[in-house]
Design a protein around this motif. Structure first.
Motif, PDB file in Angstrom:
ATOM      1  N   GLY A   1      30.122  -8.913 -12.295  1.00  0.00           N
ATOM      2  CA  GLY A   1      28.858  -9.576 -12.590  1.00  0.00           C
ATOM      3  C   GLY A   1      28.434  -9.432 -14.045  1.00  0.00           C
ATOM      4  O   GLY A   1      27.765 -10.304 -14.602  1.00  0.00           O
ATOM      5  N   SER A   2      28.827  -8.328 -14.667  1.00  0.00           N
ATOM      6  CA  SER A   2      28.470  -8.148 -16.081  1.00  0.00           C
ATOM      7  C   SER A   2      29.086  -9.272 -16.905  1.00  0.00           C
ATOM      8  O   SER A   2      28.442  -9.824 -17.797  1.00  0.00           O
ATOM      9  CB  SER A   2      28.996  -6.806 -16.595  1.00  0.00           C
ATOM     10  OG  SER A   2      28.402  -5.757 -15.871  1.00  0.00           O
TER      11      SER A   2
ATOM     12  N   ASP B   1      20.732 -14.099 -12.368  1.00  0.00           N
ATOM     13  CA  ASP B   1      21.652 -13.005 -12.092  1.00  0.00           C
ATOM     14  C   ASP B   1      21.537 -12.692 -10.599  1.00  0.00           C
ATOM     15  O   ASP B   1      20.698 -11.905 -10.171  1.00  0.00           O
ATOM     16  CB  ASP B   1      21.302 -11.781 -12.942  1.00  0.00           C
ATOM     17  CG  ASP B   1      22.166 -10.570 -12.562  1.00  0.00           C
ATOM     18  OD1 ASP B   1      23.062 -10.725 -11.695  1.00  0.00           O
ATOM     19  OD2 ASP B   1      21.945  -9.480 -13.124  1.00  0.00           O
TER      20      ASP B   1
ATOM     21  N   ASP C   1      28.231 -12.176  -7.073  1.00  0.00           N
ATOM     22  CA  ASP C   1      29.338 -11.233  -6.851  1.00  0.00           C
ATOM     23  C   ASP C   1      29.707 -11.125  -5.368  1.00  0.00           C
ATOM     24  O   ASP C   1      29.069 -10.352  -4.629  1.00  0.00           O
ATOM     25  CB  ASP C   1      28.942  -9.809  -7.299  1.00  0.00           C
ATOM     26  CG  ASP C   1      29.029  -9.604  -8.795  1.00  0.00           C
ATOM     27  OD1 ASP C   1      29.280 -10.580  -9.521  1.00  0.00           O
ATOM     28  OD2 ASP C   1      28.838  -8.443  -9.229  1.00  0.00           O
TER      29      ASP C   1
ATOM     30  N   THR D   1      18.788  -4.350  -9.010  1.00  0.00           N
ATOM     31  CA  THR D   1      19.764  -3.327  -8.653  1.00  0.00           C
ATOM     32  C   THR D   1      19.170  -2.206  -7.802  1.00  0.00           C
ATOM     33  O   THR D   1      19.810  -1.733  -6.869  1.00  0.00           O
ATOM     34  CB  THR D   1      20.381  -2.749  -9.949  1.00  0.00           C
ATOM     35  OG1 THR D   1      20.756  -3.851 -10.772  1.00  0.00           O
ATOM     36  CG2 THR D   1      21.579  -1.891  -9.679  1.00  0.00           C
TER      37      THR D   1
HETATM   38  C1  LIG Z   1      21.588  -7.259 -10.552  1.00  0.00           C
HETATM   39  C2  LIG Z   1      22.947  -6.906 -11.059  1.00  0.00           C
HETATM   40  N1  LIG Z   1      23.504  -7.671 -11.995  1.00  0.00           N
HETATM   41  C3  LIG Z   1      24.734  -7.410 -12.498  1.00  0.00           C
HETATM   42  C4  LIG Z   1      25.443  -6.328 -12.050  1.00  0.00           C
HETATM   43  C5  LIG Z   1      26.791  -6.036 -12.643  1.00  0.00           C
HETATM   44  O1  LIG Z   1      27.781  -6.327 -11.740  1.00  0.00           O
HETATM   45  P1  LIG Z   1      29.248  -5.702 -11.903  1.00  0.00           P
HETATM   46  O2  LIG Z   1      29.135  -4.279 -11.526  1.00  0.00           O
HETATM   47  O3  LIG Z   1      30.078  -6.515 -10.982  1.00  0.00           O
HETATM   48  O4  LIG Z   1      29.630  -5.887 -13.340  1.00  0.00           O
HETATM   49  C6  LIG Z   1      24.898  -5.493 -11.072  1.00  0.00           C
HETATM   50  C7  LIG Z   1      25.636  -4.312 -10.588  1.00  0.00           C
HETATM   51  O5  LIG Z   1      25.187  -3.554  -9.805  1.00  0.00           O
HETATM   52  C8  LIG Z   1      23.617  -5.790 -10.568  1.00  0.00           C
HETATM   53  O6  LIG Z   1      23.018  -5.009  -9.645  1.00  0.00           O
END
Ligand SMILES: Cc1ncc(COP(=O)(O)O)c(C=O)c1O
Length: 456
Positions: free
Chosen positions: A137-138, A257, A286, A232
């Motif tokens: 997700g990043s 996101d 994701d 998160t």
């Molecule tokens: C809201 C949110 N965005 C992005 C991410 C990043 O995802 P990833 O760990 O797959 O890079 C997370 C990870 O927990 C998240 O909670």
């Protein structure tokens, strides 16, 4: 080849049998200090090799010393559990070893990835969307920001920044990948405005509006709003429709996101949490979180076609040689060589169908509300709020959440984390594993009470 094949099958079978059996007998791995573990495992690499059988033994030993994220005592992150169809397909991806840049190199794997993206886009009412898969997700958030930057500042990709004063917005409870991406993309972390949230952790639209106006007045160029669908820690959903009413008329890019929460689109009862998502310019989603496929599996959807290629396309005579670009996704992806993250999700989708996903999501929500109800009933515990999604935040009255979580891990009882809500550290229980049973939650709560009782 015959010998190699039977070696592969024999080794995989032996390894899986040992690893799965051990994880069944020892469902939680007690934590040990990193250097003590490194010394015990003898991880060194040397000049001489070992036999395949010895390497399989090594792998079995390593697995025995690796945290069990699929166990019913793992609540630590936004992923957990194991879906058989997805794991079987993931194993096949390693055996096939295609790189997902061209139809020539990956064949039908490209076609099923295309089908997957199409189906996901329909679920979030973006019928013309285009998409791409990234390792997390990043990176999907980074990609959304890149597309927005290049739309707002068309010369940036070719010539670099030219005296602009870009500014972007995200809530104070959003994920750290947003400022990180701003740093990577040359926008600058200081140009990220953290917008305050309401009492339920959702971005306040009137604060966003006020900040945008203030920035415009001071000669800055607002261009991007990141809305979070499922934060998160608290699982809060920013009000997408209200945010779209601010971004739309100004031509600001609205990125959602939904790394954690976009999967609620799979449940007709829950998808109202995403109301307005169809207005987003891009959406990160994701499947390795709520959909339980093995890491990594992350999707970025863009409402408008052609933007990915406009920002990512490069010439490579040695690579893009045949077929039209529609089946050569390497031309619109961050990666060059890319692992096949589509097959495991496609296989799981074949297994579940839309209706199976719906049941999975509903089960996760039901487990979260069960936990919340029990926490409310227990005198020593304080529930922070009714969970909007599947993270349940609570604390043991008068005890440190941090210490409770540490003791649970040290004693090999469970892995669970904590996060900050209203400035206090609270325990965050994630019911992402639909294989959990109510009694597992009861066990966890009694363990929490027991270790807390031992604390001063
Ligand atoms: C809201 C949110 N965005 C992005 C991410 C990043 O995802 P990833 O760990 O797959 O890079 C997370 C990870 O927990 C998240 O909670």
């Amino acid at each position: 080849v015959e010998d190699q094949n039977s070696e592969l099958i024999g080794s995989v079978n032996r390894m899986l049998a040992a690893v799965l059996d051990d994880a069944r007998v020892h469902p939680v791995l007690p934590s040990s200090a990193p250097e003590e573990l490194a010394a015990r495992l003898e991880l060194g690499l040397g000049r001489e090799g070992r036999s395949l059988s010895q390497v399989v033994d090594d792998l079995v030993t390593l697995a025995a010393n690796t945290p069990r994220t699929s166990s019913r005592h793992f609540f630590n992150q936004l992923f957990g559990g194991r879906e058989t169809a997805a794991v079987v397909a993931e194993t096949l991806s390693a055996v096939l070893n295609n790189s997902m840049y061209t139809y020539k190199a990956a064949g039908c794997q490209i076609l099923l990835e295309r089908e997957l993206l199409r189906h996901m886009a329909q679920l979030v009412k973006m019928p013309d969307a285009e998409g791409s898969l990234q390792a997390g997700g990043s990176l999907s958030n980074l990609l959304g920001l890149l597309l927005a930057r290049n739309r707002a500042f068309p010369q940036w990709r070719e010539k670099g920044p030219a005296g602009q004063r870009p500014v972007l917005y995200t809530s104070s409870e959003s994920h750290y990948s947003v400022p990180k991406a701003a740093g990577i993309l040359g926008i600058g972390r200081e140009n990220v405005r953290r917008i305050v949230v309401d009492e339920r952790g959702r971005m306040r639209p009137e604060e966003l509006q006020r900040q945008i106006l203030a920035d415009e007045r001071s000669g800055r160029t607002p261009f991007f709003v990141n809305a979070t669908a499922g934060t998160t820690v608290r699982g809060a959903f920013d009000p997408l429709d209200e945010l779209a009413r601010i971004t739309g008329p100004r031509g600001l890019w609205l990125h959602v996101d939904g790394a954690f929460g976009a999967s609620v689109s799979l449940s007709p009862h829950r998808k109202r949490l995403l109301r307005g998502v169809e207005n987003a310019d891009s959406l990160a989603w994701d499947p390795h979180k709520m959909m339980g496929v093995p890491l990594p599996c992350s999707v970025l959807l863009t409402r408008e076609r052609g933007l990915l290629r406009a920002s990512l396309s490069e010439k490579a005579d040695y690579l893009f040689q045949e077929n039209d670009e529609a089946v050569n996704p390497g031309d619109r992806n961050l990666h060059c060589g890319r692992r096949n993250d589509a097959l495991k999700l496609w296989a799981a989708w074949r297994y579940f169908g839309d209706s199976g996903w719906e049941r999975r999501i509903e089960r996760q929500f039901a487990l979260a509300s069960y936990a919340a109800r029990r926490i409310r009933e227990i005198e020593e515990l304080r529930l922070v709020e009714e969970p909007p999604c599947i993270t349940v935040c609570f604390e043991v009255l008068g005890k440190s959440s941090e210490q409770v979580c540490r003791l649970l891990a040290e004693q090999g009882l469970a892995k669970i984390g904590y996060g900050k809500v209203h400035g206090r550290k609270v325990i965050r229980l994630v019911t992402v594993n639909p294989g959990l049973r109510e009694e597992d939650l009861e066990t966890l709560l009694s363990q929490i009470l027991a270790v807390a009782a031992g604390l001063g």
